[in-house]
Write an enzyme that holds these catalytic residues in place. Sequence first.
Site, PDB file in Angstrom:
ATOM      1  N   TYR A 186      10.426  37.361  39.044  1.00 38.66           N
ATOM      2  CA  TYR A 186       9.770  36.100  38.683  1.00 38.66           C
ATOM      3  C   TYR A 186       8.356  36.055  39.259  1.00 38.66           C
ATOM      4  CZ  TYR A 186       9.250  30.998  38.084  1.00 38.66           C
ATOM      5  OH  TYR A 186       8.827  29.739  37.729  1.00 38.66           O
ATOM      6  N   GLY A 194      13.281  23.369  27.962  1.00 38.65           N
ATOM      7  CA  GLY A 194      13.574  23.442  29.392  1.00 38.65           C
ATOM      8  C   GLY A 194      13.323  22.111  30.082  1.00 38.65           C
ATOM      9  N   PHE A 195      13.665  22.083  31.348  1.00 42.90           N
ATOM     10  CA  PHE A 195      13.469  20.864  32.155  1.00 42.90           C
ATOM     11  C   PHE A 195      12.005  20.396  32.098  1.00 42.90           C
ATOM     12  CE2 PHE A 195      12.399  19.909  36.818  1.00 42.90           C
ATOM     13  CZ  PHE A 195      12.536  18.540  36.679  1.00 42.90           C
ATOM     14  N   LYS A 228       4.875  36.178  36.985  1.00 45.26           N
ATOM     15  CA  LYS A 228       3.911  35.071  36.981  1.00 45.26           C
ATOM     16  C   LYS A 228       2.538  35.539  37.480  1.00 45.26           C
ATOM     17  CE  LYS A 228       6.451  31.600  35.441  1.00 45.26           C
ATOM     18  NZ  LYS A 228       6.122  30.891  34.184  1.00 45.26           N
ATOM     19  N   SER A 233      10.257  30.459  30.540  1.00 44.17           N
ATOM     20  CA  SER A 233      10.736  31.426  31.539  1.00 44.17           C
ATOM     21  C   SER A 233      11.969  30.850  32.215  1.00 44.17           C
ATOM     22  CB  SER A 233       9.692  31.685  32.637  1.00 44.17           C
ATOM     23  OG  SER A 233      10.229  32.591  33.591  1.00 44.17           O
ATOM     24  N   ASP A 260      11.540  27.713  21.782  1.00 44.83           N
ATOM     25  CA  ASP A 260      12.470  28.033  22.868  1.00 44.83           C
ATOM     26  C   ASP A 260      13.561  28.916  22.296  1.00 44.83           C
ATOM     27  OD1 ASP A 260      14.404  27.777  25.135  1.00 44.83           O
ATOM     28  OD2 ASP A 260      13.057  26.166  25.746  1.00 44.83           O
ATOM     29  N   TYR A 290      -7.945  37.544  29.299  1.00 42.63           N
ATOM     30  CA  TYR A 290      -8.269  36.936  28.002  1.00 42.63           C
ATOM     31  C   TYR A 290      -9.429  35.950  28.133  1.00 42.63           C
ATOM     32  CZ  TYR A 290      -4.727  38.911  24.918  1.00 42.63           C
ATOM     33  OH  TYR A 290      -4.011  39.766  24.126  1.00 42.63           O
TER      34      TYR A 290
END
Length: 314
Positions: A149, A14-15, A153, A79, A35, A163
């Site tokens: 989204y 990704g970017f 998140k 994502s 990815d 965790y």
Amino acid sequence: MRAVPRAIVTGAAGFLGSHICTTLLSNGWEVVGFDNLLTGEMGNLAHLQGKERFSFVQQDVTQHIEIDGDVDWVLHWASPASPIDYLQFPIQTMKVGSLGTWRALGVAKDKGAGFVLASTSEVYGDPQVHPQPETYWGHVNPVGPRGVYDEAKRYGEALSMAYHRQHGVPVKLVRIFNTYGPRMRRNDGRAVPNFIKQSIKSEPLTVHGDGSQTRSLCYVDDLVEGIWRFIGSDVTGPVNVGNPHEISVKELAELVAGIAGSDSEVVYIDRPVDDPEVRCPDITLAQNEFGWEPQVSLEDGLARTIEWARAAWF
Ligand code: UDP
């Protein structure tokens, strides 16, 4: 930690993921990128292919992640991240933010590695506190189209902290604000690539609504430096990493056109549902904890991005 730290980066193509990989490698780390190429592109990793300390696995990280050997850090960047992407892939967005984060945390726990979650300013939703400090809990519509989204998140942050608390995984939560720069996709639909593309092609600049909504844009090199310093600190966060220079979308469109030397004019079109009215990071925490603040002005960053886009997109 071993002499050469070894990291897994999900969303490597990704970017942002590709810039993160580049920075880790140039600091001497070994990197394994994952990815599934849903919105990532192998071209973003072309400059890393064949490098000795870099390898790539094409895989959806909502499936079991298998990796041999030691791992020191897991950076979970996978994502869809542009609004048009997560509106097109709502279920994949929720799965990678939930199951993908769970898988990635499982690897960190199993390997005794640290875990960095690419979180987002979207956890603040359409904020009622401005600028947004990390202590603000946000104002998110869970059932609106952007909820996939935002809530994924937010869940990712909660799972990471679970965790951390239950298994002692060293966790770092970075809340990334709007970021731009080379390797953004020409058609990813975000304001900066749209206005650049439209300026170069002398097409109308599609401003949503009346363009008075604001964003605060960070050049990618500054963002990656912030994340690098965050990893080197002993802070769990969440920490905002973004540029507090706030600008309206209309001003942004006009600025891009001006820097590109374009004669494009603004047209006003419909505003997406739940589009946040304002967004600006309070970066006091990053400044105090690891001495970070952005260095690249919006004008310089846009000029660099436009120069790159002229060569890469056309
Ligand atoms: N926007 C716009 N025209 C476009 C693309 C985006 O006016 O062609 C607006 C969008 O409605 C939002 C802002 O620009 O108010 C930033 O949108 P972007 O998609 O870049 O990121 P977001 O902050 O919404 O995640």
